[in-house]
Design an enzyme around this catalytic site. Structure first.
Site, PDB file in Angstrom:
ATOM      1  N   LYS A 178       0.824  -1.208   0.000  1.00 56.64           N
ATOM      2  CA  LYS A 178       0.000   0.000   0.000  1.00 56.64           C
ATOM      3  C   LYS A 178       0.868   1.272   0.000  1.00 56.64           C
ATOM      4  CE  LYS A 178      -2.403  -1.105   3.732  1.00 56.64           C
ATOM      5  NZ  LYS A 178      -1.870  -2.434   4.106  1.00 56.64           N
ATOM      6  N   ARG A 204      -9.890   0.355   8.349  1.00 56.56           N
ATOM      7  CA  ARG A 204      -9.385  -1.001   8.558  1.00 56.56           C
ATOM      8  C   ARG A 204     -10.423  -1.871   9.255  1.00 56.56           C
ATOM      9  NH1 ARG A 204      -3.387  -0.006   8.550  1.00 56.56           N
ATOM     10  NH2 ARG A 204      -2.281  -1.895   9.073  1.00 56.56           N
ATOM     11  N   ARG A 239      11.535  -6.349   4.683  1.00 56.18           N
ATOM     12  CA  ARG A 239      11.310  -4.899   4.511  1.00 56.18           C
ATOM     13  C   ARG A 239      12.191  -4.089   5.459  1.00 56.18           C
ATOM     14  NH1 ARG A 239       5.415  -2.165   4.964  1.00 56.18           N
ATOM     15  NH2 ARG A 239       5.500  -2.785   7.162  1.00 56.18           N
TER      16      ARG A 239
HETATM   17  P1  AMP Z   1       0.635   0.101   8.917  1.00 55.59           P
HETATM   18  O1  AMP Z   1       1.829   0.978   8.803  1.00 55.59           O
HETATM   19  O2  AMP Z   1      -0.500   0.548   8.073  1.00 55.59           O
HETATM   20  O3  AMP Z   1       0.973  -1.362   8.735  1.00 55.59           O
HETATM   21  O4  AMP Z   1       0.110   0.242  10.444  1.00 55.59           O
HETATM   22  C1  AMP Z   1       0.932  -0.128  11.544  1.00 55.59           C
HETATM   23  C2  AMP Z   1       0.076  -0.356  12.782  1.00 55.59           C
HETATM   24  O5  AMP Z   1      -0.642   0.840  13.107  1.00 55.59           O
HETATM   25  C3  AMP Z   1      -1.010  -1.414  12.623  1.00 55.59           C
HETATM   26  O6  AMP Z   1      -0.520  -2.735  12.852  1.00 55.59           O
HETATM   27  C4  AMP Z   1      -2.015  -0.979  13.680  1.00 55.59           C
HETATM   28  O7  AMP Z   1      -1.569  -1.326  14.991  1.00 55.59           O
HETATM   29  C5  AMP Z   1      -1.947   0.536  13.583  1.00 55.59           C
HETATM   30  N1  AMP Z   1      -2.942   1.072  12.606  1.00 55.59           N
HETATM   31  C6  AMP Z   1      -2.698   1.715  11.428  1.00 55.59           C
HETATM   32  N2  AMP Z   1      -3.838   2.084  10.824  1.00 55.59           N
HETATM   33  C7  AMP Z   1      -4.850   1.665  11.630  1.00 55.59           C
HETATM   34  C8  AMP Z   1      -6.268   1.719  11.552  1.00 55.59           C
HETATM   35  N3  AMP Z   1      -6.906   2.298  10.509  1.00 55.59           N
HETATM   36  N4  AMP Z   1      -6.982   1.175  12.564  1.00 55.59           N
HETATM   37  C9  AMP Z   1      -6.378   0.592  13.632  1.00 55.59           C
HETATM   38  N5  AMP Z   1      -5.045   0.490  13.762  1.00 55.59           N
HETATM   39  C10 AMP Z   1      -4.278   1.025  12.776  1.00 55.59           C
END
Ligand code: AMP
Length: 212
Positions: free
Chosen positions: A13, A87, A126
């Protein structure tokens, strides 16, 4: 253009969002990046969110929805690409409400379809720049100098939640809480499926063929 990107962690993403942004004038809004900035800055939101992020679970909806309400209000007229939000179905419903309040509508929900096996391989290798957020991979897209960002020369690190046991928990959170969004956006006719298992350029061209 107002679009959202859905997909498991490691679907690409963030990487693909950067490519779409170079073709369309959109504001790339990543909830993960905003949360990590808050963690670094030690804000009350960051302190609360860190507990969930470290263990690979989702941050509670109420915190995320408030954070996004504020972020979307910063640039009410512009196009955006949401990466990592919504999410959960509750977040998708809240986004619909927010969009209505702002007299806007979504153009598409792009699903980056990726197998669990691809996710584990991608996230295990990564590496990210802790200064500018640029994303690398130890074999697919390594930095020229080990541990140094090609973009800004900042330190390139492995994210704490990119360890195998946390990756597995993030994947189960995806299947349980985020996968139902596919049906949600299918019903509203906004869903666009893109095969995201291949290398970066292949996924980029699938996205281009889909009009993004
Ligand atoms: P990401 O960088 O998108 O993989 O997000 C890293 C972490 O942030 C995730 O594993 C969640 O703990 C938290 N997170 C990010 N976006 C959301 C969301 N929309 N809802 C809940 N937790 C989120």
């Amino acid at each position: 253009m107002k679009i959202i990107l859905i997909g498991p962690p490691g679907a690409g993403k963030g990487t693909q969002a950067a490519a779409v942004k170079s073709r369309f004038p959109v504001d790339h809004i990543s909830t993960g990046d905003i949360l990590r900035e808050n963690v670094r800055a030690g804000t009350p939101l960051g302190v609360e969110a860190k507990k969930f992020m470290d263990s690979g679970s989702l941050v509670p909806d109420a915190l995320i929805i408030e954070m996004m309400r504020e972020r979307l209000a910063e640039n009410p007229a512009g196009g955006f690409m949401l990466d990592g939000f919504p999410r959960t179905v509750a977040q998708a419903e809240a986004l619909d409400e927010l969009m209505k309040e702002m007299s806007m509508s979504l153009d598409a929900a792009i699903l980056l379809e990726t197998s669990d096996e691809t996710v584990v391989k991608r996230l295990g290798g990564r590496r990210v720049c802790s200064s500018c957020g640029a994303i690398f991979h130890i074999t697919e897209n390594p930095t020229s100098v080990d541990g140094v960002c090609d973009v800004c020369a900042g330190p390139v690190i492995r994210r704490g939640d990119d360890r195998e046991e946390v990756i597995r928990r993030r994947l189960s959170a995806y299947h349980k809480d985020t996968a139902p969004l596919v049906e949600y956006y299918e019903k509203s006719g906004l869903l666009r499926r893109v095969d995201a298992n291949g290398p970066f350029d292949a996924v980029k061209s699938h996205l281009e063929s889909a009009g993004f």
